[in-house]
Enzyme design. Structure first.
Site, PDB file in Angstrom:
ATOM      1  N   LYS A 177       0.947  -1.184   0.106  1.00  0.00           N
ATOM      2  CA  LYS A 177      -0.141   0.021  -0.098  1.00  0.00           C
ATOM      3  C   LYS A 177       0.761   1.342   0.161  1.00  0.00           C
ATOM      4  O   LYS A 177       0.554   2.237  -0.820  1.00  0.00           O
ATOM      5  CB  LYS A 177      -0.958   0.001   1.140  1.00  0.00           C
ATOM      6  CG  LYS A 177      -1.971  -1.084   1.198  1.00  0.00           C
ATOM      7  CD  LYS A 177      -2.797  -1.084   2.284  1.00  0.00           C
ATOM      8  CE  LYS A 177      -3.825  -2.399   2.130  1.00  0.00           C
ATOM      9  NZ  LYS A 177      -4.583  -2.702   3.354  1.00  0.00           N
ATOM     10  N   GLN A 207      -5.010  -1.654   9.809  1.00  0.00           N
ATOM     11  CA  GLN A 207      -4.713  -3.036   9.076  1.00  0.00           C
ATOM     12  C   GLN A 207      -5.321  -3.975   9.976  1.00  0.00           C
ATOM     13  O   GLN A 207      -5.133  -4.191  11.083  1.00  0.00           O
ATOM     14  CB  GLN A 207      -3.381  -3.395   8.823  1.00  0.00           C
ATOM     15  CG  GLN A 207      -3.081  -4.408   8.008  1.00  0.00           C
ATOM     16  CD  GLN A 207      -3.512  -4.331   6.681  1.00  0.00           C
ATOM     17  OE1 GLN A 207      -3.414  -3.344   5.948  1.00  0.00           O
ATOM     18  NE2 GLN A 207      -4.085  -5.463   6.156  1.00  0.00           N
ATOM     19  N   ASP A 250     -11.577   2.743   4.522  1.00  0.00           N
ATOM     20  CA  ASP A 250     -12.033   1.421   4.121  1.00  0.00           C
ATOM     21  C   ASP A 250     -13.432   1.122   4.157  1.00  0.00           C
ATOM     22  O   ASP A 250     -14.033   0.387   4.033  1.00  0.00           O
ATOM     23  CB  ASP A 250     -11.565   0.533   5.364  1.00  0.00           C
ATOM     24  CG  ASP A 250     -10.536  -0.454   5.081  1.00  0.00           C
ATOM     25  OD1 ASP A 250     -10.073  -0.354   3.768  1.00  0.00           O
ATOM     26  OD2 ASP A 250      -9.806  -0.898   5.894  1.00  0.00           O
TER      27      ASP A 250
END
Ligand code: NAD
Length: 280
Positions: free
Chosen positions: A49, A93, A116
């Protein structure tokens, strides 16, 4: 034989467009990633990422906490990024170590930085079909892949296997907004093969290697394989028996090289979108 949907190529095109969009902005958008513990797979994802951010001109911020970090310590990191005006997107994460309450932590992320798309505010906007929310990356990317090969989804039968908050539920909502007739299947579903045989669009996200057999596929269907599994041969494979499905489907995503690259590209897209949502 199916047309292979090239997720790598489509993700590269999206990233090129994002790089241009970023250049036109006054300042670089910022994405913060919080990693708790030393799970090797998570470390690789975070690394990927960060590299992807750099390539399109997004500034990355990283917070690494030890596996023993407390709920309060992780919450403090989230709060610091919420308060940092240079950070437009925040990603915790997952999974986090078992002693932490990940649901509670995710809800601490400011909704306009929730790249997200997991906060109540963003999930609610998606459910209600309201503009201005941030949509989870993997379903967002999967829809782009479907639309790259199907012009009009209206009235098509779509079956989504899996009902997680991260993928199955938002995927079903996105397909519903495209006027598909959506069926959500899960581990308690009766006669999954029969449901799948009726699917013009079949999206598999169960995390079960080669669950979907070739004879479950409706001839000409669009098959999106979200699963990432290790097969018995040790190789990466999806939730679909690819070779068999390839013979029957109209369109199919490979694993790797299908949905995976779109997840990262959509994370970057969400960060750029979040920059536009920023509160002064
Ligand atoms: P999850 O474990 O939270 O959910 C799995 C879902 O599948 C559950 O709703 C369960 O009911 C259903 N399921 C399990 N076994 C089933 C069966 N035999 N028949 C029907 N349904 C069944 O997983 P998730 O986070 O939604 O991820 C699913 C898969 O997608 C995993 O393999 C994951 O690695 C992968 N994934 C890939 C990406 C990507 O970028 N490519 C992103 C997210 C998830």
């Amino acid at each position: 034989m199916a047309h292979i949907i090239d997720g790598k190529q489509i993700a590269a095109e999206l990233k090129d467009r994002l790089a241009q969009d970023v250049q036109a902005l006054e300042t670089a958008p910022g994405l913060a990633v919080i990693l708790v513990g030393d799970d090797p797979a998570s470390q690789v994802y975070v690394r990927n990422k960060i590299v992807a951010c750099e390539k399109v001109g997004i500034k990355s911020f990283e917070s690494r906490l030890p596996a023993r970090a407390t709920q309060a310590e992780v919450a403090a990191e989230i709060k610091a990024f919420n308060d940092n005006p240079a950070v437009n997107g925040i990603l915790l994460q997952l999974p986090v170590p078992d002693h932490l309450d990940s649901d509670a932590l995710v809800q601490l992320i400011a909704p306009h930085k929730d790249v997200d798309g997991l906060t109540v505010a963003n999930a609610g906007k998606l459910f209600l079909g309201l503009e201005g929310g941030l949509v989870p990356c993997t379903p967002q990317g999967s829809l782009i892949l479907i639309k790259s090969v199907l012009e009009n989804l209206s009235g098509l039968n779509a079956v989504v296997i899996g009902r997680s908050n991260l993928f199955g539920k938002p995927m079903a909502q996105l397909l519903l907004h495209e006027n598909c007739t959506v069926t959500m299947a899960h581990s308690r579903t009766h006669d999954l093969p029969a449901l799948c045989r009726n699917a013009d669009i079949l999206v598999a996200a169960a995390g079960r290697a080669k669950l979907v057999q070739g004879d479950w596929i409706k001839p000409g269907a669009c098959v999106i394989d979200v699963g990432i599994n290790r097969g018995e041969d040790g190789k990466l494979c999806g939730d679909v028996d690819y070779d068999a499905a390839f013979e029957k489907a109209g369109f199919i995503t490979p694993v790797p090289g299908g949905v995976g690259p779109m997840t990262i590209a959509c994370l970057l897209a969400n960060t750029v979108k979040a920059y536009g949502l920023k509160r002064s």
